[in-house]
Every structure is written in C-alpha cells, then in structure tokens.
Design an enzyme around this catalytic site. Structure first.
Site, short mmCIF file in Angstrom:
data_model
loop_
_atom_site.label_atom_id
_atom_site.label_comp_id
_atom_site.label_asym_id
_atom_site.label_seq_id
_atom_site.Cartn_x
_atom_site.Cartn_y
_atom_site.Cartn_z
N CYS A 1 34.86 59.37 141.03
CA CYS A 1 34.88 58.22 141.94
C CYS A 1 36.33 57.93 142.33
O CYS A 1 37.13 57.54 141.48
CB CYS A 1 34.28 56.97 141.30
SG CYS A 1 34.45 55.53 142.39
N CYS B 1 28.52 55.93 141.90
CA CYS B 1 29.35 55.16 140.97
C CYS B 1 28.60 53.87 140.64
O CYS B 1 28.21 53.14 141.55
CB CYS B 1 30.70 54.82 141.61
SG CYS B 1 31.62 53.63 140.63
N CYS C 1 37.38 54.25 141.51
CA CYS C 1 37.69 54.00 140.10
C CYS C 1 38.86 54.86 139.64
O CYS C 1 39.45 54.59 138.60
CB CYS C 1 36.51 54.35 139.19
SG CYS C 1 35.07 53.30 139.36
N LYS D 1 25.59 25.22 146.40
CA LYS D 1 25.55 23.78 146.09
C LYS D 1 26.50 23.01 147.00
O LYS D 1 27.60 23.46 147.26
CB LYS D 1 25.95 23.56 144.63
CG LYS D 1 24.87 23.93 143.65
CD LYS D 1 25.29 23.47 142.26
CE LYS D 1 24.63 24.31 141.18
NZ LYS D 1 25.51 24.46 140.01
#
Ligand SMILES: [Zn+2]
Length: 518
Positions: A125, A143, A128, A294
C-alpha cells in the site's frame, strides 16, 4: 529521575487536524505533570518526512521533495503554540543530523548480523508505505485502512531479521505486562507476536527520498525504521554540543492505534538488534470520532478544533478531549458535546467555584486566606480531598488521563457541595451580628472561627485541584494559582499550605457560552 515522553511524528503530507492535536496534548499533559513532580522531563514531537507518498506528492506539484517538506513541516510546528504544547524539541526526519545518526544505528544492526539481502514479493500500500501480510489484507486485496486495491510488488531489498526476536519478544511480553497499555492493545500486540514473526523489509530500491543504507547506497531505508529511530536520534542533537541519550533514554511513547504493530513489535526488536535499552512503555490511544448531527449553539455542527481554540481557548479543547472520550478508547466528539461540558463543567462547576471562593475571601476577610486547620468533613470520604494528589500521580504514571481528570473533577464537585453545606454567607451574617451585640468584646465569635475554617478549606481545596488541573489546562491553572497567591507549581497534598496569603479576584475563567456568543 528523568522522564522522556514522545508523540508520534506526524506525516508531513497531511493537514494538521484534531487527531494530531489529541496525541500531542496527551503527551503534553504528561510532560507538564511530571515537571510538577520535579522530574527531569524531555518532551519530543516532530514530523515524519521521508517515503514514497512525499516524493509522489512533490512530483505532482512540480517540486523537489525537500521543497515540499519545508513548506509543510511549519504547519505542524505552528500547531504547537496554538494548543499550548511545551515540547522541548521538534524533530524533522529530514534533519541531516537525524539522517547521519540513522545511518550509524542501521550500520550497527547490520554489523550485529540482523540484516540480509533478499527478494520481497507482496501486497504494497503506497499510502501506508507498508507491505500487508495475507492476514492483514482487506477483501479483494485491498488496504484495510485506505480501502484501495493494492499492487503486487516484487523487489530486491535488505531484510531485517525480525524472526530472530520471536523468543525475546515473547519474553518481553511475558515479563512486562505493562509494556503496552491499555490491556486490549497489549493483547493485540502479544497475539501478533505469538502468530509468528516474519522478517521485514528494511530498505527499498528505486526510491531516492530517504536515508541511504551506508553499505548499499542504492537503497533507501524503509520509512518506518527511519521514522521510529527519531525517538533515539533526537536526543543526540536536540541540544547543541550535548548528547542527551544517557540522560533521557528510554522513552515513554504515546501513539495512536493505527501504528501499534510498528511500535509494539518492530521497534523493540530493532532496538534489541542495535543494542539499545527498550522503551519504558507505550500508551495506545483510540480515535476521536466526529459526530455532526447534534445541534450546537455557537460552533456550527462540526467540531472544528481551530474554531474552538479561537473562541474558547486551548484549555477548553484540551479539557474536553480527555473528559468526553476515555483515553485509550474510541469515542465521539461533537460541537454540541463540547458546549454542554463547557457550560456545565468549566463555567458552572469550576469557574463558579473559583469566582465564589475568591469573592468571599475578598469580601469577608479583606482578600487574605485565613489560617485554619483542614476540615475532616472535606478531607475524608470517597470524594474527600485527602490523598487526591497520590491518586492522580498513580493514574498518570499509567497515562490514564481520563480517570485522573475524573478524580480531580469529583473534588471540584465536592467543593461546590461544601459551599452549599456550610453556607459561608450565613456565617458572615452571624459573625456580623455577634460583633455588634452591645457590651460584647470584639473577639471572634464561633461563627467567625467557622467562617475562617470554611474559607481556608475552600481556598486550599481549590489550590490542590488547580495544581493538578494545570497539566491539562495550563493557562487557566496559571491564572487561578496567581489569583490564589500560590507561589510554587509543585503538586502538594490537601492541607500542605496553611493559609495567610493574599488573593486577587479575576474575571470569569470560562464565561458562559450565551454571553460569549452575544
Ligand atoms: Zn493503506
């Protein structure tokens, strides 16, 4: 004693966000707390600047990698004063001193026989900067973190003999049950080790943006080893002309759960291979999940840390992060949640306790804290003030930031109840009346003595809780300790100060949100 605490170093391609602030503030709370305990503290943070993603991003922008990192690293450096972080050094892995030291250490690992040449084939990856084992792969060779399809790559490179440390790591995890905290993360690391360790790539060919292997300059070091080594290399050049390694190593690491494997498995093995002492331990925190639905009074519906800092100050953000979500677990944060705690806890409970206490000492005792004894009612019981400092120290030794804050906050609430129970304003009226009785000598009445005691205990309770809160909320702590006439910043027990000092009233520490928004 020395205490060395580190944050992860942040990948320089990203924009600084709440997650970066979270790890850094956690380490800062520990650093400040340990300084208050008289420890010799070194606190490190910085940026991770090598690797393929940086080289690719630079190419896209038509820049040299060096130009890109020089442009991005300051964003992380500038975040630190905004969140009131007291780091002793900021490391950049592109620092030439870091690079030179990495080369020295990797040469030792090579000379100790833990490095060999081989062919690597696996699922890589690029985001990463890591090869994924079959166990780690997501569905369809993706990944698991980035959800992108991975490329099968085959290349000649140098390997680190991680498998040689199978027994040593099992022994480490057997002997040091607190090496990784919390327990769930310890178990995760242990099961990774017990699953059987395979050798890992130490270097990559074809890349140029990284630290070259001293014995094979066509290869650059795998970015993870380069990055992990920052914790050691920084000590060798953070102070000009001085090597701090002996003084501060080993470190205590604060990291996020996404980089557990590197820190809990690769890193101790690599240190053993290089002949270094292992870290004192590490604490792995979870993620702050953004909740946006919220309704909020003043902040919009998404919690933007920079907006919070601008409107309410860094202390309120620092407090909220560790109060709302138990440190070590994942949890939701929101603008509405921030406002609720700000009003109920910071403005009402702490702010109000502080301003009432200062106002009453000012009015009833000419702004001088009376000299009196500790009130056993306030000292004792499950939420009594006695022993608070020892409890908080013990919890912060385990990096349990949320539980320590909860212990402090219980005492803030206890002090507020104490005001309601003792009703100092009634005591003041009684004292006044007694002193005006004709023929009575102007000596202290019983009410006057009681008022002395209550005011002293409130000031002393506020002093002790504020000393402990200062690591979390340094600006508020400074203001409040200044107002209370407290000289030192070292942590002390309830009752250690006998009173007699002058206080000063201060404007509200945390104005209510309605007022702030008006
Ligand atoms: Zn990935």
């Amino acid at each position: 004693m020395s205490y060395y605490v580190t944050t992860p170093i942040y990948y320089v391609n990203a924009e600084p966000h709440l997650g970066h602030a979270y790890s850094t503030i956690a380490a800062d709370v520990l650093a400040r707390h340990m300084r208050q305990r008289g420890e010799d503290v070194f606190f490190l943070t910085g940026t991770d600047e090598h690797g393929e993603p940086v080289a690719q991003a630079a190419e896209k922008l038509g820049l040299e990698p060096r130009e890109l990192v020089d442009r991005n690293a300051p964003k992380f450096k500038e975040l630190l004063p905004q969140i009131n972080v007291s780091n002793d050094f900021f490391i950049r892995t592109s620092d030439p001193q870091h690079e030179a030291r990495v080369q020295e250490i990797v040469q030792i690992v090579h000379d100790n026989g833990y490095v060999y040449e081989g062919t690597y084939e696996g699922w890589y990856c690029p985001k990463c900067a890591d090869f994924k084992t079959e166990l780690e792969l997501g569905p369809g060779h993706t990944c698991p973190i980035h959800k992108i399809p991975l490329e099968r790559e085959r290349e000649e490179n140098w390997f680190f003999k991680l498998s040689a440390f199978q027994g040593e790591l099992e022994k480490l995890y057997g002997e040091r049950q607190d090496f990784v905290r919390p327990k769930a993360r310890y178990n995760e690391a242990l099961s990774f080790v017990q699953g059987g360790l395979e050798d890992v790539s130490l270097s990559r060919p074809k890349l140029t943006w990284g630290v070259r292997l001293p014995w094979d300059p066509d290869q650059v070091m795998y970015v993870w080893f380069d990055a992990l080594l920052n914790y050691v290399t920084a000590l060798s050049y953070a102070r000009e002309g001085e090597d701090l390694t002996e003084r501060y190593w080993p470190a205590f690491h604060i990291i996020g759960k996404d980089i557990l494997k590197f820190h809990a498995v690769y890193w101790p093995a690599f240190l053993m291979a290089a002949g270094y002492e292992l870290p004192k331990g590490m604490f792995i925190h979870g993620y702050l999940l953004m909740e946006g639905h919220k309704m909020s009074k003043s902040l919009g519906n998404v919690l933007d840390p920079f907006e919070v800092i601008e409107r309410f100050g860094a202390d309120a953000l620092r407090y909220y992060c560790f109060r709302e979500v138990s440190f070590g677990q994942d949890g939701s944060v929101s603008a509405a949640g921030f406002e609720a705690r700000y009003d109920a806890e910071l403005a009402n409970e702490y702010g109000n306790l502080a301003s009432r206490t200062l106002a009453m000492i000012d009015r009833y005792r000419d702004a001088v804290v009376p000299r009196a004894e500790v009130d056993p009612d306030l000292a004792g019981g499950g939420d009594g003030l006695a022993g608070l400092e020892a409890k908080v120290c013990e919890l912060l030794d385990r990096a349990d930031l949320t539980q320590a804050l909860e212990e402090i906050w219980k005492r803030i609430r206890r002090l507020n109840r104490y005001v309601e129970e003792t009703r100092p304003w009634d005591l003041a009226k009684d004292e006044e009346r007694d002193s005006q009785e004709p023929g009575r000598p102007r000596t202290r009445s019983g009410a006057g003595d009681r008022l002395d005691s209550v005011l002293y205990n409130l000031a002393e309770g506020l002093r002790v809780t504020t000393l402990l809160l200062t690591a979390y909320m340094p600006e508020t702590g400074e203001r409040m300790l200044g107002a209370l006439g407290v000289e030192g910043r070292e942590i002390q027990a309830f009752g250690a100060h006998r009173g007699g000092q002058s206080i000063e009233r201060v404007p509200p520490l945390f104005p209510k949100i309605e007022a702030a928004a008006a």
